[in-house]
Design a protein around this motif. Sequence first.
Motif, short mmCIF file in Angstrom:
data_model
loop_
_atom_site.label_atom_id
_atom_site.label_comp_id
_atom_site.label_asym_id
_atom_site.label_seq_id
_atom_site.Cartn_x
_atom_site.Cartn_y
_atom_site.Cartn_z
N LYS A 96 -6.57 5.83 -3.31
CA LYS A 96 -5.13 5.72 -3.47
C LYS A 96 -4.47 5.07 -2.25
CE LYS A 96 -4.45 9.54 -6.72
NZ LYS A 96 -3.90 10.91 -6.93
N ASP A 97 -4.99 5.38 -1.06
CA ASP A 97 -4.45 4.75 0.15
C ASP A 97 -4.61 3.23 0.09
OD1 ASP A 97 -3.75 7.17 1.20
OD2 ASP A 97 -5.50 7.35 2.53
N LEU A 98 -5.78 2.77 -0.35
CA LEU A 98 -6.00 1.33 -0.46
C LEU A 98 -5.11 0.72 -1.54
CD1 LEU A 98 -7.52 -1.23 0.32
CD2 LEU A 98 -9.33 -0.59 -1.31
N ALA A 99 -4.97 1.43 -2.66
CA ALA A 99 -4.11 0.93 -3.75
C ALA A 99 -2.66 0.80 -3.27
CB ALA A 99 -4.19 1.88 -4.95
N GLN A 100 -2.18 1.78 -2.51
CA GLN A 100 -0.81 1.73 -2.00
C GLN A 100 -0.62 0.60 -1.01
OE1 GLN A 100 -0.26 5.70 -0.49
NE2 GLN A 100 -0.22 6.63 -2.55
#
Length: 374
Positions: free
Chosen positions: A149-153
């Motif tokens: 999720k961090d990478l997606a954000q």
Amino acid sequence: SGKSAELPEAQEGMACAQTLLTAITEAEKASKAGDWEPAIEWANAALGVAQFSNHLRELKTLALVGSGRKAELLTFVETTVSLSSTNTTAIGPTGPKEIGKELARLRSVVVTLEYVRALWMTPGRSIDARLTLQSAIADFPQGETPRLKDLAQLIERIGKLKVKGDSEFRNGNFHAARKAYTNALRELGDQNPHMAAILRCNRAASSMLLHLYDDAVGDCTEALRIAPYYVKAYLRRARSLVYLGQYHTALNDFHEYLDSPEGQSSHDSSIFQEMEHVYRIMQKEKSERRSERRERFSKLLEDVLPTVRAEPKAPRSGSSVKTPPVRDYYDVLGLNDTATTSEITTAYRRLAVKIHPDKHRSSKQKSQYNKAFK
């Protein structure tokens, strides 16, 4: 007889297990030392025995990342999910969403993260990266998704800032566009060289329209350093250098762009027109410099070669100092004192060539004319 038949099989199994253990140990040791090529070789050897091991997949994935073999990483992961899918009842994945689902089923956060990062850094595949990641997050167990999720954000924030910069640029708000690209670069850091090159090149375009040509050149130079294949930066830097008056360097950049595959496939005739314009400017400046030198030389002659026919001053009474005779420079040049500036210039050059030491081969003549020339 049954026991005797089982013995070779057991021995073969033991040998296979020993080979696998050795390969895993060596792969881990090489990875820890940063020796990526041996790590890849040992991981491949181990995967030949246990091709569905997530630990080995992760070892090879990290080794490929460390060695910078991005294209090979993409092929390895896509082949892995295809084999895994074929090994089950599922049909082999055909697109980014399907690959994302398969990666979630494999349950390897490391492989998923590095695959998506490699996709994101590949020209033309940023959308595939976003779709793959969204699909993987949807199917991954929730407790394993924070890093995904961090990478997606991050990808989402960079994308929004770039879109904002592009929109401001199209609307003529170049200061706002520069700010958006700058924020995107700050957010991005060094995580995606390809995206950083795009953002820097876009910021350079905004800088050019604000007459900040030095800033534009700096951004294009950095873009080429981190992504040498991004040849659009050559073209943008060339145009900035023209405004800075660095014409030779600008022409080199124009040629770098035109010699690239992208430049060769381009049918933009305006580039050749720009280059022709630069050549004309250079020719004009060369002509102006030549005229300026001629004017300075003519002025020098006017100052150095006045009418010198005045009588020499008589020595003071009782003085033993002899006044040297005053030379008539018109006579030296073989002219009379009514000669024009053009005639003086021509005669001076002719005489300079005649007595130049380099025009004479014998050492005696060289010595003689060396004194005369000085």
